[in-house]
Design an enzyme around this catalytic site. Structure first.
Site, PDB file in Angstrom:
ATOM      1  N   ARG A 181      -8.754   1.224  10.096  1.00 16.19           N
ATOM      2  CA  ARG A 181      -8.159  -0.327  10.315  1.00 16.19           C
ATOM      3  C   ARG A 181      -8.899  -0.937  11.181  1.00 16.19           C
ATOM      4  O   ARG A 181      -8.902  -2.125  11.642  1.00 16.19           O
ATOM      5  CB  ARG A 181      -6.694  -0.336  11.097  1.00 16.19           C
ATOM      6  CG  ARG A 181      -5.513  -0.586  10.205  1.00 16.19           C
ATOM      7  CD  ARG A 181      -4.295  -0.209  10.836  1.00 16.19           C
ATOM      8  NE  ARG A 181      -3.111  -1.031  10.484  1.00 16.19           N
ATOM      9  CZ  ARG A 181      -2.204  -0.501   9.847  1.00 16.19           C
ATOM     10  NH1 ARG A 181      -1.997   0.646   9.635  1.00 16.19           N
ATOM     11  NH2 ARG A 181      -1.135  -1.367   9.882  1.00 16.19           N
ATOM     12  N   LYS A 221       0.809  -1.282  -0.155  1.00 14.17           N
ATOM     13  CA  LYS A 221       0.144  -0.010  -0.063  1.00 14.17           C
ATOM     14  C   LYS A 221       0.573   1.424   0.112  1.00 14.17           C
ATOM     15  O   LYS A 221       0.693   2.263  -0.696  1.00 14.17           O
ATOM     16  CB  LYS A 221      -0.669   0.122   1.169  1.00 14.17           C
ATOM     17  CG  LYS A 221      -1.782  -0.953   1.255  1.00 14.17           C
ATOM     18  CD  LYS A 221      -2.613  -0.857   2.690  1.00 14.17           C
ATOM     19  CE  LYS A 221      -1.790  -0.722   4.132  1.00 14.17           C
ATOM     20  NZ  LYS A 221      -0.988  -1.799   4.589  1.00 14.17           N
ATOM     21  N   ARG A 241      12.039  -6.612   4.628  1.00 21.04           N
ATOM     22  CA  ARG A 241      11.936  -5.099   4.359  1.00 21.04           C
ATOM     23  C   ARG A 241      13.034  -4.390   5.310  1.00 21.04           C
ATOM     24  O   ARG A 241      13.126  -4.636   6.384  1.00 21.04           O
ATOM     25  CB  ARG A 241      10.626  -4.694   4.792  1.00 21.04           C
ATOM     26  CG  ARG A 241      10.253  -3.199   4.577  1.00 21.04           C
ATOM     27  CD  ARG A 241       8.888  -2.628   4.522  1.00 21.04           C
ATOM     28  NE  ARG A 241       8.135  -2.848   5.811  1.00 21.04           N
ATOM     29  CZ  ARG A 241       6.868  -2.750   5.984  1.00 21.04           C
ATOM     30  NH1 ARG A 241       5.831  -2.400   4.939  1.00 21.04           N
ATOM     31  NH2 ARG A 241       6.225  -2.622   6.832  1.00 21.04           N
ATOM     32  N   ARG A 274       0.916  -8.900  13.893  1.00 21.40           N
ATOM     33  CA  ARG A 274       0.376  -7.857  13.231  1.00 21.40           C
ATOM     34  C   ARG A 274      -0.513  -8.645  11.961  1.00 21.40           C
ATOM     35  O   ARG A 274      -1.653  -8.135  11.891  1.00 21.40           O
ATOM     36  CB  ARG A 274       1.365  -7.166  12.253  1.00 21.40           C
ATOM     37  CG  ARG A 274       2.235  -6.393  13.319  1.00 21.40           C
ATOM     38  CD  ARG A 274       3.547  -5.768  12.586  1.00 21.40           C
ATOM     39  NE  ARG A 274       3.101  -4.768  11.454  1.00 21.40           N
ATOM     40  CZ  ARG A 274       4.066  -4.409  10.795  1.00 21.40           C
ATOM     41  NH1 ARG A 274       5.179  -5.082  10.589  1.00 21.40           N
ATOM     42  NH2 ARG A 274       3.630  -3.436   9.671  1.00 21.40           N
ATOM     43  N   ARG A 332      12.540  -2.434  10.749  1.00 18.26           N
ATOM     44  CA  ARG A 332      11.722  -1.760  11.936  1.00 18.26           C
ATOM     45  C   ARG A 332      11.567  -2.813  13.017  1.00 18.26           C
ATOM     46  O   ARG A 332      11.311  -4.158  12.744  1.00 18.26           O
ATOM     47  CB  ARG A 332      10.297  -1.469  11.207  1.00 18.26           C
ATOM     48  CG  ARG A 332      10.143  -0.107  10.632  1.00 18.26           C
ATOM     49  CD  ARG A 332       8.983   0.127   9.656  1.00 18.26           C
ATOM     50  NE  ARG A 332       7.812  -0.610  10.048  1.00 18.26           N
ATOM     51  CZ  ARG A 332       6.596  -0.535   9.654  1.00 18.26           C
ATOM     52  NH1 ARG A 332       6.383   0.393   8.488  1.00 18.26           N
ATOM     53  NH2 ARG A 332       5.502  -0.615   9.981  1.00 18.26           N
TER      54      ARG A 332
HETATM   55  P1  AMP Z   1       1.948   0.576   9.325  1.00 19.27           P
HETATM   56  O1  AMP Z   1       3.129   1.293   9.098  1.00 19.27           O
HETATM   57  O2  AMP Z   1       0.689   1.089   8.612  1.00 19.27           O
HETATM   58  O3  AMP Z   1       2.077  -0.724   9.428  1.00 19.27           O
HETATM   59  O4  AMP Z   1       1.720   0.798  10.920  1.00 19.27           O
HETATM   60  C1  AMP Z   1       2.604   0.511  11.827  1.00 19.27           C
HETATM   61  C2  AMP Z   1       1.583   0.278  13.197  1.00 19.27           C
HETATM   62  O5  AMP Z   1       1.226   1.616  13.685  1.00 19.27           O
HETATM   63  C3  AMP Z   1       0.697  -0.649  13.356  1.00 19.27           C
HETATM   64  O6  AMP Z   1       1.105  -2.012  13.488  1.00 19.27           O
HETATM   65  C4  AMP Z   1      -0.097  -0.013  14.425  1.00 19.27           C
HETATM   66  O7  AMP Z   1       0.321  -0.500  15.807  1.00 19.27           O
HETATM   67  C5  AMP Z   1      -0.006   1.376  14.329  1.00 19.27           C
HETATM   68  N1  AMP Z   1      -1.189   1.899  13.416  1.00 19.27           N
HETATM   69  C6  AMP Z   1      -0.965   2.693  12.202  1.00 19.27           C
HETATM   70  N2  AMP Z   1      -2.242   2.886  11.650  1.00 19.27           N
HETATM   71  C7  AMP Z   1      -3.165   2.841  12.553  1.00 19.27           C
HETATM   72  C8  AMP Z   1      -4.573   2.473  12.707  1.00 19.27           C
HETATM   73  N3  AMP Z   1      -5.431   3.079  11.508  1.00 19.27           N
HETATM   74  N4  AMP Z   1      -5.102   2.219  13.715  1.00 19.27           N
HETATM   75  C9  AMP Z   1      -4.424   1.607  14.649  1.00 19.27           C
HETATM   76  N5  AMP Z   1      -3.080   1.560  14.768  1.00 19.27           N
HETATM   77  C10 AMP Z   1      -2.233   1.989  13.714  1.00 19.27           C
END
Ligand code: AMP
Length: 219
Positions: free
Chosen positions: A88, A13, A127, A171, A160
């Site tokens: 989410r 994404k 990654r 996740r 990360r």
């Molecule tokens: P991402 O980079 O989008 O994979 O997000 C990394 C982490 O940030 C996720 O595993 C969640 O812990 C938190 N996070 C990001 N976006 C959201 C969301 N919309 N709702 C809740 N937690 C989020």
């Protein structure tokens, strides 16, 4: 134009959203990036969010909705945006709907990125992210020219914390439990366009361009 990129972590994404930013100029609102920026800046919000992120759990809805609400007030978001990693959960989707209704607006289209869990694990575990500019590499599919050094800015590449094996599984299970119900939610709302995101980034890009023709999105 309001576009949602919906998909599990590692489904591409972010990569595709960044390309849309470059080619179309639509701002990408990534809640994950916002949270990481807040952690880097040493903000209280970031510190609180980090405890959830490190465990692979979702940050509470009210925190995330507050972040998005603030971000969408910025000038660059006035004509629309791409939501990457938000909503989410169903309550986040409901909050977004209400927030947009207050502005007489609504989501134009939701692109749903489909990739098997097996491929996601391979993508996430390999990654590497630049600690300075955030550019993303992959040890096998898109390695940096010099190991652990960012091609773009020379910053050091890191894994990360939440891309480590034990957190990846968490996740993915959080995605299946809490986020995947949104597929049905947006299908019912007739906003969903499903796409096969297991192909190469260029092929997925072409699929996105085709998918956008099915949405009421200006080209
Ligand atoms: P991402 O980079 O989008 O994979 O997000 C990394 C982490 O940030 C996720 O595993 C969640 O812990 C938190 N996070 C990001 N976006 C959201 C969301 N919309 N709702 C809740 N937690 C989020």
């Amino acid at each position: 134009m309001i576009l949602i990129f919906l998909g599990p972590p590692g489904s591409g994404k972010g990569t595709q959203a960044k390309r849309l930013v470059t080619e179309k100029g639509w701002p990408q609102l990534s809640t994950g990036d916002m949270l990481r920026a807040s952690i880097k800046a040493g903000e209280t919000l970031g510190q609180k969010a980090k405890t959830y992120m490190d465990r692979g759990e979702l940050v509470p809805d009210d925190v995330i909705v507050g972040l998005i609400e603030e971000r969408t007030k910025a000038k660059d978001a006035a004509n629309g945006f791409i939501l990457d990693g938000f909503p989410r959960t169903i309550p986040q989707a409901e909050a977004l709907k209400k927030m947009l209704e207050r502005k007489n607006s609504s989501v134009n289209c939701v692109l749903s990125f489909n990739v098997s869990d097996r491929d996601l694990v391979e993508r996430l575990s390999g990654r590497r992210t630049c600690s300075k500019c955030g550019e993303v590499f992959h040890v096998k599919f898109s390695p940096a020219k010099k190991a652990d050094v960012c091609d773009k800015c020379g910053g050091s590449l890191i894994q990360r914390d939440d891309d480590k094996a034990e957190v990846i599984q968490k996740r993915l299970s959080v995605y299946h439990q809490q986020t995947s119900p949104l597929v049905e939610y947006y299908e019912k709302a007739k906003k969903l366009v499903a796409l096969d995101a297991s192909a190469s980034p260029d092929k997925v890009w072409d699929t996105i361009m085709d998918a956008l023709k099915k949405c009421s999105v200006p080209s």
